[in-house]
Enzyme design. Structure first.
Site: not given
Length: 423
Positions: A394, A398
């Site tokens: 992350h 995204d």
């Protein structure tokens, strides 16, 4: 005659150490340059180490079963026909200002070389909260090795040297006390339990998995795909393909090809976190997980986007064969930019993979199962369905780009039918 030192080579990206599994030479043996002298095992590959020189083996510094860091000496070789004068000229000559007296030089040699730490030492010390200034190194020049850190961990702390006594700081100078280090408690064996020694490969796998889960903030998403037409097409040509080509056309080859194509359209997925920047890789090299009874290897299909389904199927077959026969080379394991794992091969229908560090994502291809599916106009039909499970870093990726990427993989797979060419 001159003595040269052979050091532990780096046998793969992010590899910081190797274990000497077998010596192929003994002291007194004559070797030519590029002759194999040892078999070395890492978490990524088992490989033969070639000699960098022609000469006679004088000493095997590393022992079989010993783990040494990249750059540490493994053996010494006496070079035939070497000019001692030339050897001398190659060595840097210190100026008189740098070495004023012999006593100072000797004293410097006694001081531990504690400022040069390997990545493995730094990582292990950081994980266990060890102050490297308090560790006495046993390596060359007092260098702190990974073995030294492991010894500290096993004994529960560092031993302060007698020549460096510590005095209590005045209350006004004393800083905040460090929090006590949490000790790891391992289970004890009971009567009848079987204790299985942890191999060097298993230790390395455990270390890399811990590093991945510790450093990478994992997120997870899944998408289901209707591969009914793909299954029918592959089943209709698999026998003729095997007869013509001599190897199997697996479902996995279709999935790898679809992922490679989607990565070309979504290059953000083909990236790596590099601290102050994100590196978006040009080449699309797909790592595939291949398991043995006690180990996991991740060989690489290079430039997968440029290969046909047939070409990918051939590489999957060849790499799996190399794993089974223990013939993977260092090159077979290097350069991976994205991992596809065939978890469906053992019946899994949903799983969350641990990212193959330093990549940014791993895709789990689950088992193809027949399920009732609601079609257009409310009709129900039995279809071949598969779950694609994506773990992502992350920091790099995204949900938006990952969703679009998975959607594109789904679209490619669902469009495969009898008109699709595997060549």
């Amino acid at each position: 005659m001159a003595i040269e030192q052979m050091t532990m080579p780096q046998l793969g990206e992010s590899v910081t150490e190797g274990t000497i599994s077998k010596w192929l030479v003994a002291p007194g043996d004559k070797v030519n340059k590029y002759d194999p002298i040892a078999e070395v095992m890492t978490d990524k590959v088992n490989a033969e180490v070639p000699s960098s020189f022609s000469g006679t083996i004088t000493e095997l510094v590393g022992e079989e079963g010993q783990t040494l860091e990249v750059g540490e000496v493994i053996c010494k070789i006496e070079i035939e026909g070497a000019d001692p004068a030339e050897q001398k000229q190659e060595q840097p000559v210190a100026s008189a200002a740098e070495t004023p007296v012999a006593e100072s030089s000797a004293e410097a040699n006694d001081q531990p070389n504690k400022k040069r730490y390997s990545p493995a030492v730094l990582r292990l010390a950081g994980e266990h909260g060890i102050d490297l200034d308090q560790v006495t190194g046993t390596g060359a020049g007092g260098r702190i090795t990974r073995k030294d850190i492991q010894q500290v961990i096993e004994t529960g702390g560092v031993q302060e040297r007698a020549e460096e006594p510590k005095t209590a700081a005045p209350a006004s100078e004393a800083g905040p006390k460090p929090e006590p280090k949490e000790e790891i408690s391992y289970p004890a064996s009971a009567a009848g339990d079987q204790e299985i020694p942890v191999t060097a490969v298993r230790k390395a796998i455990a270390s890399n998995m811990k590093r991945s889960k510790t450093e990478i903030p994992h997120a997870w998403t899944m998408m289901e795909v209707d591969v009914t037409n793909m299954v029918a097409y592959r089943n209709s040509i698999k026998d003729s393909f095997k007869k013509t080509e001599g190897f199997n056309l697996t479902f996995f080859a279709f999935f790898v090809k679809a992922v490679a194509q989607a990565l070309k359209e979504f290059p953000q997925m083909n990236s790596m976190w590099a601290g102050d920047k994100i590196i978006q890789k040009k080449d699309i090299n797909i790592s595939i997980a291949v398991a043995t009874e006690d180990s996991l290897f991740v060989p690489v299909i290079k430039n997968a986007d440029e290969k046909t389904i047939k070409g990918i199927a051939r590489e999957i077959t060849d790499l799996a064969k190399k794993v089974r026969e223990g013939k993977l080379s260092a090159d077979d394991m290097q350069g991976g930019t994205f991992t596809v794992n065939n978890t469906g091969s053992f019946g899994s229908v949903q799983s969350m993979g641990i990212i193959n560090y330093p990549q940014a994502a791993i895709l789990q291809v689950e088992s193809i199962v027949k399920r009732p599916v609601v079609m257009e106009h409310g009709m129900i039909a039995v279809r071949d369905m598969v779950n694609l499970c994506l773990s992502l870093d992350h920091r790099v990726l995204d949900g938006l780009v990952c969703g679009r990427f998975l959607g594109r993989v789904k679209q490619i797979l669902e469009s495969i039918d009898e008109k699709t060419s595997v060549y």
